[in-house]
Design a protein around this motif. Structure first.
Motif, short mmCIF file in Angstrom:
data_model
loop_
_atom_site.label_atom_id
_atom_site.label_comp_id
_atom_site.label_asym_id
_atom_site.label_seq_id
_atom_site.Cartn_x
_atom_site.Cartn_y
_atom_site.Cartn_z
N SER A 30 -50.43 -61.69 17.93
CA SER A 30 -49.21 -61.26 17.23
C SER A 30 -49.08 -59.76 17.14
CB SER A 30 -49.18 -61.87 15.83
OG SER A 30 -50.30 -61.44 15.09
N ILE A 31 -50.18 -59.02 17.34
CA ILE A 31 -50.06 -57.57 17.23
C ILE A 31 -49.97 -56.88 18.59
CG2 ILE A 31 -51.32 -57.57 15.06
CD1 ILE A 31 -53.67 -56.30 16.54
N ASP A 32 -50.16 -57.66 19.66
CA ASP A 32 -50.13 -57.08 21.00
C ASP A 32 -48.71 -56.91 21.50
OD1 ASP A 32 -53.14 -58.44 22.57
OD2 ASP A 32 -52.64 -56.39 21.95
N ASN A 33 -48.45 -55.78 22.13
CA ASN A 33 -47.28 -55.67 23.01
C ASN A 33 -47.66 -56.36 24.32
OD1 ASN A 33 -46.14 -54.06 21.03
ND2 ASN A 33 -46.79 -52.17 22.01
N MET A 34 -46.72 -57.11 24.88
CA MET A 34 -47.02 -57.92 26.06
C MET A 34 -46.09 -57.56 27.21
SD MET A 34 -49.57 -59.83 25.21
CE MET A 34 -49.58 -60.90 26.67
N GLY A 35 -46.56 -57.80 28.41
CA GLY A 35 -45.74 -57.51 29.58
C GLY A 35 -45.92 -58.54 30.67
N TRP A 36 -44.89 -58.66 31.49
CA TRP A 36 -44.96 -59.41 32.73
C TRP A 36 -44.96 -58.42 33.89
CZ3 TRP A 36 -45.99 -64.36 33.78
CH2 TRP A 36 -45.86 -65.30 32.76
N TYR A 37 -45.91 -58.62 34.77
CA TYR A 37 -46.04 -57.80 35.96
C TYR A 37 -45.83 -58.70 37.19
CZ TYR A 37 -48.72 -54.66 32.86
OH TYR A 37 -49.15 -53.83 31.84
N ARG A 38 -45.59 -58.06 38.31
CA ARG A 38 -45.57 -58.83 39.56
C ARG A 38 -46.16 -57.98 40.68
NH1 ARG A 38 -39.03 -59.08 40.84
NH2 ARG A 38 -38.76 -56.89 41.47
N GLN A 39 -46.69 -58.68 41.65
CA GLN A 39 -47.21 -58.02 42.84
C GLN A 39 -46.56 -58.66 44.05
OE1 GLN A 39 -51.48 -57.67 43.16
NE2 GLN A 39 -51.25 -55.99 44.60
N ARG A 40 -45.64 -57.94 44.65
CA ARG A 40 -44.97 -58.42 45.84
C ARG A 40 -45.85 -58.17 47.06
NH1 ARG A 40 -38.99 -55.90 45.00
NH2 ARG A 40 -40.18 -54.14 44.18
N PRO A 41 -45.65 -58.93 48.13
CA PRO A 41 -46.49 -58.76 49.33
C PRO A 41 -46.48 -57.31 49.82
CG PRO A 41 -45.16 -60.74 49.51
CD PRO A 41 -44.68 -60.02 48.28
N GLY A 42 -47.67 -56.76 49.96
CA GLY A 42 -47.81 -55.41 50.48
C GLY A 42 -47.47 -54.30 49.50
N GLN A 44 -47.80 -52.56 45.33
CA GLN A 44 -48.64 -52.47 44.15
C GLN A 44 -48.07 -53.32 43.02
OE1 GLN A 44 -49.06 -48.25 43.18
NE2 GLN A 44 -51.06 -48.25 44.18
N ARG A 45 -48.93 -53.71 42.13
CA ARG A 45 -48.49 -54.46 40.96
C ARG A 45 -47.60 -53.56 40.11
NH1 ARG A 45 -52.99 -58.23 38.32
NH2 ARG A 45 -53.73 -57.72 40.40
N GLU A 46 -46.51 -54.16 39.60
CA GLU A 46 -45.55 -53.39 38.82
C GLU A 46 -45.17 -54.15 37.56
OE1 GLU A 46 -41.74 -53.00 40.81
OE2 GLU A 46 -41.85 -55.03 41.62
N LEU A 47 -44.88 -53.41 36.52
CA LEU A 47 -44.42 -54.00 35.27
C LEU A 47 -42.93 -54.25 35.38
CD1 LEU A 47 -45.07 -54.72 32.26
CD2 LEU A 47 -44.46 -52.35 31.73
N VAL A 48 -42.50 -55.49 35.10
CA VAL A 48 -41.07 -55.80 35.21
C VAL A 48 -40.41 -56.05 33.86
CG1 VAL A 48 -41.25 -56.66 37.57
CG2 VAL A 48 -41.48 -58.26 35.67
N ALA A 49 -41.19 -56.44 32.86
CA ALA A 49 -40.60 -56.70 31.55
C ALA A 49 -41.67 -56.56 30.49
CB ALA A 49 -40.00 -58.10 31.49
N SER A 50 -41.29 -56.08 29.32
CA SER A 50 -42.24 -55.95 28.23
C SER A 50 -41.56 -56.31 26.92
CB SER A 50 -42.81 -54.54 28.17
OG SER A 50 -41.78 -53.60 27.92
#
Length: 122
Positions: A30-42, A44-50
């Motif tokens: 409950s105290i963590d900020n959370m994020g969704w990341y994705r790694q597309r082929p080829g 780097q992993r990127e943050l897309v939503a938080s």
């Protein structure tokens, strides 16, 4: 030890929708900020939503208006509703907590889970 278990990925046609889930254990969720990341082929992993611990959200330009992040603290789960999917959204999607002890935004806090594959066909 914190565990992150992502689910809900799959194969969908362009224009379709998917809802991803991430179950979190071993942390004070409950105290963590959370994020969704994705790694597309080829790429780097990127943050897309938080989402902050009080529900404030932020999105990458590439998904703004199409993706919605939400959380259920009682279920210790964070969600990513993905609409109007495009072939370029094809990626492995991961969730993670967000570090707050740094001036660099978007750094992950925990070890990664296995992710969930999203494939969007044209």
């Amino acid at each position: 030890q914190v565990q992150l278990v992502e689910s809900g990925g799959g194969l969908v046609q362009a224009g379709g929708s998917l809802r991803l889930s991430c179950a979190v254990s071993g942390s004070i969720f409950s105290i963590d900020n959370m994020g969704w990341y994705r790694q597309r082929p080829g790429k780097q992993r990127e943050l897309v939503a938080s989402i902050t611990n009080v529900g404030r959200t932020n999105y990458a330009d590439s998904v703004q208006g199409r993706f919605t992040i939400s959380r259920d603290n009682g279920r210790r789960t964070v969600y990513l509703q993905m609409n109007s999917l495009r072939p370029e959204d094809t990626a492995v999607y991961y969730c993670n907590g967000l570090r707050i002890d740094t001036t660099t935004p978007g750094l992950p806090r925990y070890d990664w889970g296995q992710g969930t594959q999203v494939t969007v066909s044209s």
